[in-house]
Design a protein around this motif. Structure first.
Motif, PDB file in Angstrom:
ATOM      1  N   ASP A  53      46.946 100.089  94.848  1.00  9.34           N
ATOM      2  CA  ASP A  53      47.784  98.900  95.034  1.00  9.34           C
ATOM      3  C   ASP A  53      49.254  99.310  95.110  1.00  9.34           C
ATOM      4  OD1 ASP A  53      45.376  97.654  94.689  1.00  9.34           O
ATOM      5  OD2 ASP A  53      45.932  96.537  92.898  1.00  9.34           O
TER       6      ASP A  53
ATOM      7  N   ILE B 103      50.122  95.484  98.417  1.00  7.03           N
ATOM      8  CA  ILE B 103      48.901  95.397  99.212  1.00  7.03           C
ATOM      9  C   ILE B 103      47.773  95.891  98.310  1.00  7.03           C
ATOM     10  CG2 ILE B 103      47.685  96.247 101.254  1.00  7.03           C
ATOM     11  CD1 ILE B 103      50.496  96.781 102.500  1.00  7.03           C
ATOM     12  N   ASP B 104      46.727  95.095  98.150  1.00  3.16           N
ATOM     13  CA  ASP B 104      45.603  95.500  97.312  1.00  3.16           C
ATOM     14  C   ASP B 104      44.821  96.624  97.993  1.00  3.16           C
ATOM     15  OD1 ASP B 104      46.218  93.485  95.482  1.00  3.16           O
ATOM     16  OD2 ASP B 104      44.999  92.021  96.562  1.00  3.16           O
TER      17      ASP B 104
ATOM     18  N   SER C 132      42.420  93.345 102.779  1.00  5.67           N
ATOM     19  CA  SER C 132      43.831  93.534 102.438  1.00  5.67           C
ATOM     20  C   SER C 132      44.483  94.560 103.346  1.00  5.67           C
ATOM     21  CB  SER C 132      43.966  93.990 100.984  1.00  5.67           C
ATOM     22  OG  SER C 132      43.553  92.968 100.115  1.00  5.67           O
TER      23      SER C 132
ATOM     24  N   HIS D 119      51.154  90.068 104.650  1.00  4.16           N
ATOM     25  CA  HIS D 119      50.011  90.799 104.128  1.00  4.16           C
ATOM     26  C   HIS D 119      49.133  89.827 103.355  1.00  4.16           C
ATOM     27  CE1 HIS D 119      52.694  90.864 100.653  1.00  4.16           C
ATOM     28  NE2 HIS D 119      51.631  91.086  99.908  1.00  4.16           N
ATOM     29  N   TYR D 120      47.888  90.218 103.185  1.00  2.22           N
ATOM     30  CA  TYR D 120      46.939  89.391 102.452  1.00  2.22           C
ATOM     31  C   TYR D 120      46.657  90.055 101.114  1.00  2.22           C
ATOM     32  CZ  TYR D 120      42.758  86.784 101.252  1.00  2.22           C
ATOM     33  OH  TYR D 120      41.854  85.998 100.603  1.00  2.22           O
ATOM     34  N   GLN D 121      46.894  89.324 100.024  1.00  2.00           N
ATOM     35  CA  GLN D 121      46.584  89.839  98.702  1.00  2.00           C
ATOM     36  C   GLN D 121      45.225  89.300  98.290  1.00  2.00           C
ATOM     37  OE1 GLN D 121      50.648  89.261  96.817  1.00  2.00           O
ATOM     38  NE2 GLN D 121      49.891  91.091  95.773  1.00  2.00           N
ATOM     39  N   TYR D 122      44.228  90.154  98.449  1.00  2.00           N
ATOM     40  CA  TYR D 122      42.841  89.771  98.201  1.00  2.00           C
ATOM     41  C   TYR D 122      42.645  89.278  96.772  1.00  2.00           C
ATOM     42  CZ  TYR D 122      37.776  90.102  97.927  1.00  2.00           C
ATOM     43  OH  TYR D 122      36.455  89.817  97.742  1.00  2.00           O
TER      44      TYR D 122
END
Length: 184
Positions: free
Chosen positions: A53, A103-104, A110, A136-139
Motif C-alpha cells: 500500500d 493505492i491498495d 486497485s 485511483h480506487y481504494q479497494y
C-alpha cells in the motif's frame, strides 16, 4: 497540432522508479530529454499497481538527476467518494509530490491513473509548473479518490525529465507511463 509520443515505459516486472525524459530509453525506443522541441509536455499514467500500500509520487529531473530539494509547492483538491473532500497545500516543504493517495496492493481492482501537463520545463529562466488530474480506487474503503490541482518546482532552471516513485519506497508492479510533446 497534436500530441506526439516522446517516451514511454511499461512496467514489465517490479521496479522502484520510472523516469521519462532525462535521457531515458523507454519502450518508445528514444533516448530523449525534455527540451525546447516542444513548449508543453504531457504525461499519461495508467494502471499503476504497487507492491505494498503506497502513493504514487513524482520529482522533476535536472541534468538527469531527480531533484530531492524541498522546493516543491502544491495546491490540490482531494476528492473522495466516501468522505468529505479536502485541500492539500504545501509551500516548499516537500522533496516530492504525491500524485495519488494510497493505492491498495494485492487487489486486482486497485490501481492509479493520472494526467500531468508540464509547463516551462525546458525554460532555464522560469519555474516549472505542472497541472495534475489523478484518480485511483481504494479497494479496502470501496472508494474512488483523486486529486486535481497544480505543482511548482520553485527553482528557475531547466528540467529535462520527470521521475516517478512511491512515497514509501515500494515497487511498481504494473503500469504504463507515457510522455507526449505538443506540436508547436
Amino acid at each position: 497540432m497534436g500530441w506526439v509520443l516522446v517516451d514511454e515505459y511499461t512496467v514489465p516486472s517490479p521496479v522502484a522508479t520510472v523516469t521519462l525524459g532525462a535521457g531515458s530509453n523507454g519502450s518508445a525506443g528514444n533516448n530523449v530529454s525534455i527540451d525546447t522541441t516542444y513548449n508543453v509536455y504531457q504525461v499519461v499514467i495508467s494502471g499503476v499497481k504497487v507492491s505494498a500500500d503506497d502513493a504514487l509520487s513524482m520529482r522533476v529531473t535536472k541534468s538527469t538527476s531527480a531533484q530531492t530539494d524541498t522546493n516543491y509547492d502544491e495546491i490540490k483538491e482531494y476528492i473522495k467518494s466516501d468522505a468529505a473532500n479536502g485541500t492539500v497545500a504545501t509551500d516548499g516543504s516537500n522533496n516530492q509530490i504525491d500524485l495519488t493517495a494510497t493505492i491498495d496492493s494485492g487487489e486486482s481492482a486497485s490501481n492509479g491513473n493520472a494526467i500531468l501537463t508540464l509547463f516551462n520545463f525546458p525554460n532555464a529562466d522560469e519555474y516549472s509548473y505542472i497541472t495534475l488530474e489523478s484518480v485511483h480506487y481504494q479497494y479496502n474503503d470501496n472508494a474512488a479518490r483523486g486529486f486535481y490541482g497544480s505543482i511548482a518546482h520553485t527553482v528557475a532552471s531547466a528540467c529535462d525529465g520527470i521521475q516517478f516513485k512511491t512515497n514509501g519506497g515500494n515497487n511498481f508492479t504494473a503500469g504504463k507511463f507515457s510522455l507526449y510533446g505538443l506540436n508547436k
